[in-house]
Scaffold this motif. Structure first.
Motif, PDB file in Angstrom:
ATOM      1  N   PHE A  23       0.838  -1.206   0.000  1.00 47.24           N
ATOM      2  CA  PHE A  23       0.000   0.000   0.000  1.00 47.24           C
ATOM      3  C   PHE A  23       0.872   1.255   0.000  1.00 47.24           C
ATOM      4  N   ILE A  24       1.907   1.281   0.838  1.00 47.18           N
ATOM      5  CA  ILE A  24       2.818   2.436   0.896  1.00 47.18           C
ATOM      6  C   ILE A  24       3.515   2.621  -0.452  1.00 47.18           C
ATOM      7  N   LEU A  27       1.130   4.150  -2.908  1.00 45.17           N
ATOM      8  CA  LEU A  27       0.910   5.553  -2.547  1.00 45.17           C
ATOM      9  C   LEU A  27       2.083   6.423  -2.987  1.00 45.17           C
ATOM     10  N   LYS A  31       1.985   9.426  -5.720  1.00 43.91           N
ATOM     11  CA  LYS A  31       2.251  10.802  -5.273  1.00 43.91           C
ATOM     12  C   LYS A  31       3.607  11.350  -5.720  1.00 43.91           C
ATOM     13  N   ILE A  78       3.259  13.198   2.388  1.00 43.45           N
ATOM     14  CA  ILE A  78       3.291  11.742   2.555  1.00 43.45           C
ATOM     15  C   ILE A  78       4.627  11.333   3.186  1.00 43.45           C
TER      16      ILE A  78
END
Length: 194
Positions: A23-24, A27, A31, A78
């Motif tokens: 997931f990271i 992301l 981004k 983030i």
């Protein structure tokens, strides 16, 4: 025994953290673009270089001369979130599996710092570096370089299984409280100049 235990725990941790890490990674890719994993050469045991892995937290923005702009301008929201919870450190589990680092030991700094150390400060390379260490639980980035090195050398001279367990416990508390992540006046920490 320490190495066997670390190998077992890091393999289990990667399995348990695989979904959050995926997931990271997604992301960061959305981004910040490509190059999800930040890789940088750092000194390991006896100063031997190895590639340290972290999740990328900064952009590659450059000024008109082609130089990277300051960390403050490159650190993203983030990135700040990942650093506050130390989630950017998760890929270092691979470094533990490879034997580059331990869970506990002096943090691996930059290769360029090696010639700047005093003979006493250089003792930090007498053990394998770690994801966390005595300096991290006693001030992390909020203390001076001199104090960090003093704490690192103390750890080298006093390391034990019980001390490692204490450092891991204190690290979990620090991460939970999100303490000492940055040095005053900096988004990360000031460079060491000797």
């Amino acid at each position: 025994m320490k190495r066997a235990l670390e190998l077992l725990i890091s393999c289990l941790a990667i399995l348990l953290c695989s979904l959050p890490m995926l997931f990271i990674a997604i992301l960061i890719r959305l981004k910040l673009g490509s190059t999800v994993i930040f890789k940088q050469q750092r000194p390991g045991l006896n100063g031997k270089p190895f590639n340290l892995y972290k999740f990328r937290t900064m952009t590659d923005d450059k000024d008109e001369n082609g130089n990277l702009v300051s960390d403050e301008k490159r650190l993203t929201n983030i990135g700040m979130f990942l650093r506050k919870l130390s989630l950017d450190e998760l890929p270092q589990l691979i470094n533990v599996i490879k034997g580059d680092i331990s869970f506990v030991g002096p943090r691996p700094l930059l290769m360029e710092y090696i010639p700047l150390y005093t003979a006493d400060q250089a003792k930090r390379h007498d053990v394998r570096p770690g994801i966390t260490g005595w300096a991290q639980v006693n001030g992390r980035n909020a203390i001076s370089w001199e104090k960090k090195f003093e704490l690192d050398v103390w750890y080298v001279e006093n390391q034990s299984f019980l001390l490692d367990m204490k450092i891991i416990y204190l690290t979990l508390i620090k991460v939970g409280k999100q303490e000492d992540i940055t040095q005053e006046g900096h988004v990360t920490t000031q460079k060491f100049v000797g």
